[in-house]
Enzyme design. Structure first.
Site, short mmCIF file in Angstrom:
data_model
loop_
_atom_site.label_atom_id
_atom_site.label_comp_id
_atom_site.label_asym_id
_atom_site.label_seq_id
_atom_site.Cartn_x
_atom_site.Cartn_y
_atom_site.Cartn_z
N GLY A 113 63.75 -91.43 -17.16
CA GLY A 113 62.85 -90.30 -16.92
C GLY A 113 62.13 -90.48 -15.61
N CYS A 142 66.37 -97.66 -18.11
CA CYS A 142 65.51 -97.30 -16.98
C CYS A 142 64.06 -97.05 -17.43
CB CYS A 142 66.11 -96.10 -16.27
SG CYS A 142 65.49 -95.95 -14.62
N TYR A 143 63.57 -95.80 -17.41
CA TYR A 143 62.20 -95.57 -17.90
C TYR A 143 62.08 -96.05 -19.34
CZ TYR A 143 57.87 -93.42 -19.46
OH TYR A 143 56.62 -93.25 -19.99
N HIS A 177 71.79 -97.39 -15.17
CA HIS A 177 72.28 -96.31 -16.04
C HIS A 177 73.72 -96.55 -16.48
CE1 HIS A 177 68.87 -93.56 -15.56
NE2 HIS A 177 68.74 -94.10 -14.37
N GLU A 206 75.34 -94.79 -18.50
CA GLU A 206 75.99 -93.53 -18.87
C GLU A 206 76.68 -92.83 -17.70
OE1 GLU A 206 72.83 -94.18 -18.67
OE2 GLU A 206 71.60 -92.51 -17.99
N ASP A 209 80.31 -69.49 -26.29
CA ASP A 209 79.23 -70.03 -27.12
C ASP A 209 78.90 -69.13 -28.31
OD1 ASP A 209 79.24 -71.74 -25.02
OD2 ASP A 209 77.37 -71.03 -24.14
N LYS A 235 79.54 -77.83 -23.02
CA LYS A 235 80.49 -76.72 -22.98
C LYS A 235 81.90 -77.12 -23.44
CE LYS A 235 80.40 -72.43 -21.61
NZ LYS A 235 79.26 -71.54 -21.82
#
Ligand code: XMP
Length: 512
Positions: free
Chosen positions: A55, A82-83, A169, A171, A227, A368
């Site tokens: 964050g 991280c944060y 990170h 990810e 969607d 998506k």
């Protein structure tokens, strides 16, 4: 409810959704909760592990987001990123040093301990750093498990409590072995089993909708996009005829859209469908309006008005089903710092409060491409599953300046040609969005021996993962040539075609 779940607590990082997605890619279900989710909600969710996202904040800010400290007493593994690492340090009695400068970009990691989370990770492997503050003193019980040249504490662990923290990170794709690190956390530390798949998501979602709605009636605003189509079919599977879908033809749709919706939902799926002919209402409200935000607001409000009127005709409606995806949530109603509202989207607007309806949002956690997969699994035709996103305000925000029927028709015809040619070139599925934009600026041309003085049509094609950033697509020149030729020859009122070569940021995808 699944047994094998990971909870991601969101501290406002742009990568939060990516974390949830990476976890699901390993076939472990994951959901995102806001950082301040109450502990009883978290307990109810029964995760096998918690990941604290990154964050933009510093734990030293007076407004710093701090989670419920009960998360450290649940007896389940926690991974801070991280944060997330800093807030963990701060809450567990360590010290976080205020940054002198940011560390951003690639770094090579030196692994000091390969026991669990770094199992199989070699020294020198590249990781992606993006942080300001850093760890000055580890909380009690934590050992150093990795460092880099600039980060003396790039990772730490308290094995007895199963707490882990990474300064980088895992990810993002730039972290070479990020997937393995996450896998190690999921499978070695949390002991999850990889059992989640789209069909089980559908089963679970159907059951969840059944439980939530009881005997209540549900309505759904169907737009024909992937969607809302997936939501409609999913909810229909759960509640059958208690679902009514409302499709508002606002006169701002693309060519053939209305017919396709009727064919698919009414004829094939046999879903109760109300088609509202509201072209006249929308166009008269939009008469003379040129300001983009004003257009958006008018369309949003009118949509709510039309929808409300129709919904009140259906008896005893209690629920509204919506196809909100996680990226919609952050772009529009961010509780977080970094994403300011650039444009007012109307699809996650005020409907439920106005109508006092309870909201059902079964796709809230999905990306998506996961929604497309769900659509396929549910038997929706490819044409709908692979449909490119189309904005709620429709052609109005691609028809610059004043909206008139003539201009809309010109744009609609040109847009149909763009899509036809992109599809014929086999590129449609690989492009996030491709469309035409009418620039209401007349220029001089020559057709045969005649002087023309007509509009300019811009072509826009972009690639994106979630619509938040986008690159313009390098369409082949011969394809651009074909599109240009066809538009100028076939669409009356256009004598010039240009190609938009701007990316987002600093431009946006839609022109208004
Ligand atoms: P921008 O133009 O902000 O668009 O770069 C980002 C993505 O959002 C879509 N978009 C909307 N979608 N309602 C929607 O449902 C809206 O009001 C709206 N405005 C933009 C746009 O098509 C792109 O995919």
């Amino acid at each position: 409810m699944y047994e094998e779940k990971i909870l991601v607590l969101d501290f406002g990082s742009q990568y939060t959704q990516l974390i949830a997605r990476r976890v699901r890619e390993q076939r472990v279900y994951s959901e995102i909760f806001p950082f301040n989710a109450p502990i009883n909600k978290i307990r109810e969710f029964r995760p096998k592990g918690i990941i604290l996202s990154g964050g933009p904040s510093s734990v030293h800010d007076p407004e710093a987001p701090i989670p419920d400290k009960g998360i450290f007493d649940l007896g389940i593994p926690v991974l801070g990123i991280c944060y997330g690492m800093q807030v963990m340090t701060f809450m567990l009695g360590g010290a976080v040093q205020r940054a002198v400068r940011r560390e951003y970009g690639r770094a090579e990691i030196i692994v000091d301990d390969t026991e669990d989370i770094f199992k199989g990770i070699n020294n020198g492997s590249v990781v992606w750093m993006s942080h300001a503050d850093r760890i000055e003193r580890r909380p009690e019980g934590f050992n150093l498990i990795a460092h880099t040249v600039n980060s003396p504490c790039a990772a730490m662990a308290d094995r007895s409590r199963h707490f882990y923290a990474l300064q980088f990170h895992p990810e993002v794709v730039h972290t070479e072995r990020g997937t393995e690190i996450l896998k190690n956390f999921l499978f070695n530390v949390c002991r999850c089993k990889p059992v989640w798949e789209m069909s089980s998501f559908i089963e679970w979602a159907v059951r969840d909708i059944k439980d939530k709605t009881g005997k209540g009636n549900v309505i759904c605003a169907l737009s024909g996009g992937v969607d809302s189509s997936v939501v409609a079919v999913l909810v229909h599977k759960a509640v059958g005829d208690r679902l009514t879908c409302i499709f508002v033809d606002n006169g701002l749709l693309r060519k053939g859209e209305r017919e396709k919706v009727i064919e698919t939902f009414e004829k094939n799926f046999r879903i109760n469908l109300i088609v509202v002919d509201a072209e006249e209402r929308f166009l008269s409200k939009l008469k003379g309006i040129t300001n983009p935000e004003e257009k958006r607001k008018i369309i949003g409000n009118e949509f709510i008005a039309v929808f409300e009127e129709e919904a009140y005709r259906i008896s005893d409606v209690e629920y509204l089903a919506q196809g909100t995806l996680y990226p919609d949530v952050i772009e529009s109603v961010s509780f977080k710092g970094p994403s300011a509202t650039i444009k007012s989207h109307h699809n996650v607007g005020g409907l439920p409060e106005i109508m006092k309806l309870k909201l059902i949002e079964p796709l809230r956690e999905l990306f998506k491409d996961e929604v497309r997969e769900a659509g396929k699994e549910l038997g929706l035709p490819d044409e709908i599953c692979w449909r490119q996103p189309f904005p709620g305000p429709g052609l109005a925000i691609r028809c610059l300046g004043e909206i008139t029927e003539r201009r809309l028709n010109i744009l609609r015809e040109a847009d149909a040609i763009v899509l036809e040619e992109i599809k014929a070139a086999g590129l449609y599925r690989n492009i996030w969005q491709s469309f035409a934009v009418l620039i209401p600026l007349k220029t001089v041309g020559v057709m045969g021996d005649e002087r023309t003085y007509d509009y300019t049509m811009a072509i826009r094609a972009v690639n994106s993962v979630d619509g938040m950033t986008a690159d313009w697509v390098k369409l082949p020149h011969d394809l651009l040539g074909r599109i240009s030729n066809r538009i100028i020859n076939e669409v009356d009122g256009v004598n010039r075609v240009v190609y938009d070569i701007s990316s987002k940021p600093p431009s946006t995808i839609e022109w208004e």
